[in-house]
Design a protein around this motif. Structure first.
Motif, PDB file in Angstrom:
ATOM      1  N   SER A 131       0.545  -1.677   0.118  1.00 53.63           N
ATOM      2  CA  SER A 131       0.135   0.230   0.308  1.00 53.63           C
ATOM      3  C   SER A 131       1.127   1.364  -0.363  1.00 53.63           C
ATOM      4  O   SER A 131       2.288   1.459   0.166  1.00 53.63           O
ATOM      5  CB  SER A 131      -1.005   0.119   0.848  1.00 53.63           C
TER       6      SER A 131
ATOM      7  N   THR B  61       0.230   3.394   2.108  1.00 56.81           N
ATOM      8  CA  THR B  61       0.653   3.916   3.644  1.00 56.81           C
ATOM      9  C   THR B  61       1.936   3.595   3.925  1.00 56.81           C
ATOM     10  O   THR B  61       2.401   4.187   4.892  1.00 56.81           O
ATOM     11  CB  THR B  61      -1.068   3.915   4.032  1.00 56.81           C
TER      12      THR B  61
ATOM     13  N   ARG C 228      -3.601   7.281   4.298  1.00 54.54           N
ATOM     14  CA  ARG C 228      -4.448   6.204   3.979  1.00 54.54           C
ATOM     15  C   ARG C 228      -5.361   7.133   3.285  1.00 54.54           C
ATOM     16  O   ARG C 228      -6.207   6.611   2.036  1.00 54.54           O
ATOM     17  CB  ARG C 228      -5.040   6.531   5.765  1.00 54.54           C
ATOM     18  N   ARG C 229      -5.205   8.378   3.051  1.00 58.37           N
ATOM     19  CA  ARG C 229      -5.771   9.051   2.453  1.00 58.37           C
ATOM     20  C   ARG C 229      -5.910   8.920   0.815  1.00 58.37           C
ATOM     21  O   ARG C 229      -7.076   8.601   0.197  1.00 58.37           O
ATOM     22  CB  ARG C 229      -6.254  10.409   2.318  1.00 58.37           C
TER      23      ARG C 229
ATOM     24  N   ALA D 231      -3.958   6.433  -0.371  1.00 61.42           N
ATOM     25  CA  ALA D 231      -4.496   4.683  -0.801  1.00 61.42           C
ATOM     26  C   ALA D 231      -5.686   5.522  -1.311  1.00 61.42           C
ATOM     27  O   ALA D 231      -6.403   4.290  -2.783  1.00 61.42           O
ATOM     28  CB  ALA D 231      -4.261   4.296  -0.039  1.00 61.42           C
ATOM     29  N   ARG D 232      -7.178   5.507  -0.090  1.00 62.81           N
ATOM     30  CA  ARG D 232      -8.622   5.190  -0.645  1.00 62.81           C
ATOM     31  C   ARG D 232      -8.979   6.085  -1.712  1.00 62.81           C
ATOM     32  O   ARG D 232      -9.917   5.802  -2.955  1.00 62.81           O
ATOM     33  CB  ARG D 232      -9.410   5.667   0.274  1.00 62.81           C
ATOM     34  N   ALA D 233      -7.760   7.281  -2.374  1.00 57.99           N
ATOM     35  CA  ALA D 233      -8.183   8.778  -3.627  1.00 57.99           C
ATOM     36  C   ALA D 233      -7.427   7.487  -4.621  1.00 57.99           C
ATOM     37  O   ALA D 233      -8.315   6.977  -5.321  1.00 57.99           O
ATOM     38  CB  ALA D 233      -7.482   9.357  -3.594  1.00 57.99           C
TER      39      ALA D 233
ATOM     40  N   MET E 186      -7.286   3.905  -5.062  1.00 58.73           N
ATOM     41  CA  MET E 186      -8.405   2.496  -5.263  1.00 58.73           C
ATOM     42  C   MET E 186      -9.544   3.877  -5.535  1.00 58.73           C
ATOM     43  O   MET E 186      -9.810   2.777  -6.721  1.00 58.73           O
ATOM     44  CB  MET E 186      -8.427   1.582  -4.317  1.00 58.73           C
ATOM     45  N   TRP E 187     -10.073   4.312  -5.767  1.00 61.88           N
ATOM     46  CA  TRP E 187     -11.029   5.009  -5.896  1.00 61.88           C
ATOM     47  C   TRP E 187     -11.207   5.450  -7.453  1.00 61.88           C
ATOM     48  O   TRP E 187     -11.952   5.075  -8.012  1.00 61.88           O
ATOM     49  CB  TRP E 187     -11.840   6.355  -5.450  1.00 61.88           C
TER      50      TRP E 187
END
Length: 354
Positions: free
Chosen positions: A33, A35, A90-91, A93-95, A97-98
């Motif tokens: 990841s 992160t 984490r932000r 990573a989420r962005a 993935m999105w």
């Protein structure tokens, strides 16, 4: 000047040693990841500073008191940096993935659009060529006897109706995909909708020597929905079943209510759908595999895609499976006295659904 040079070399050596270890850690974390990579980079930065401080302390360039002060400062800064880095990682990573999911959805949507254009182009080109040929024959007087002229008129009318239906399907699908569908919700007796759809499809079924049976059930439910859209859902399912059912076959319509809401099932004797094709039956322009009976008067492959869109607009679900020499489509809808539940689509159809 010599002390400054020694300090610089010690800091450089310590930083290089930490950097080499950090590069090894990053290589080992390849594919992990974002992160984890950010945490390693922050640790490399903090440990590089710490290595320089400890090196200077060992050469007696920093007193014990100053070393303690520096360690407290570095430790505090490291804690805050790692906390902020992990949160930001984490932000990110989420962005990431999105964005990856959005790109994948966009690629899939573009592929579906290309497939739809190809299918529709084919379905429009064939009847247009026939219409043009018949119109030219009538205009040039090649066909003049009343019987043939009347036959040409009937065929032109039939092809025009088929093309109008295809254009209507395209318009309905575009409204669904664009989110422009507006439902006028009311308490709808599902049995009445089914009766009207069967009456409308009966002439088509009779022409193909197919029986439509509405078996008695535990009682047709009253669902919360819009009559025109629900009528189209039932009509599309019944006509799809007729299209793929061989002569002397049977289309069975059942319905009822359970603890998840109301349900409707349309079963046919088409011979079944290949298991690999079951997840695709509601895709745009999908017309079935070779294991299924060849379709008569095959449409544009939009009917089931419209069914799924309209059912989901009602907060319901639709699924397909194979049963006893045919296939079954089960629609689940929220009833008038029961809100939609998220697990409606995960429950199997009732035993009486086909």
């Amino acid at each position: 000047m010599r002390d400054v040079l020694h300090t610089f070399l010690m800091a450089l050596g310590g930083a290089l040693a930490v950097a080499v270890a950090g590069l090894g850690a990053l290589r080992a974390l390849r594919g992990r990841s974002v992160t984890a990579h950010i945490a390693v980079l922050l640790l490399v930065t903090v440990l590089s500073v710490l290595a320089g401080i400890l090196g200077a302390a060992m050469r007696m360039f920093i007193s014990d008191h100053d070393l303690h002060v520096l360690l407290i400062v570095v430790g505090t800064a490291a804690t805050v940096s790692l906390a902020v880095g992990l949160w930001s990682g984490r932000r990110l990573a989420r962005a990431s993935m999105w964005q990856a999911e959005a790109r994948e959805r966009e690629r899939e949507a573009e592929a579906r659009r290309r497939e739809l254009v190809a299918w529709v182009s084919h379905d429009l080109r064939t009847p247009l060529a026939g219409l043009r040929a018949m119109a030219e024959a009538l205009d040039d007087g090649v066909v003049s006897d009343p019987e043939t002229v009347a036959d040409y008129h009937r065929r032109i009318s039939a092809e025009t109706d088929r093309m109008a239906g295809l254009v209507d399907d395209l318009f309905e699908l575009s409204r669904i995909n664009a989110g422009a569908l507006r439902l006028s919700l009311a308490d709808v007796p599902l049995g009445d909708v089914v009766s009207d759809a069967i009456a409308s499809a009966s002439p088509l079924a009779a022409a193909e020597h197919i029986s439509i049976v509405a078996e008695p059930s535990s009682g047709w439910p009253v669902v919360r929905g819009s009559v025109p859209e629900l009528s189209r859902v039932v009509d599309n399912l019944i006509r799809n079943a007729i299209r793929y059912t061989p002569p002397d076959g049977t289309v069975t319509v059942t319905g009822g209510q359970d603890d998840t809401g109301g349900w409707l099932a349309v079963s046919d004797t088409c011979g079944g759908i290949p298991e690999a094709d079951l997840p695709r039956v509601f895709d745009v322009a999908f017309r079935g595999g070779t294991a299924r009976t060849p379709a008569k008067n095959a449409g544009g492959g939009l009917g089931l895609a419209i069914v799924r869109g309209l059912v989901e607009a009602h907060h319901g679900t639709v699924a397909a499976d194979n049963v006893g020499g045919g296939c079954r489509f089960v629609v689940r809808l929220p009833t008038a006295d029961r809100p939609a539940r998220a697990d409606m689509g995960r429950r199997a159809a009732p035993a009486g659904a086909g």
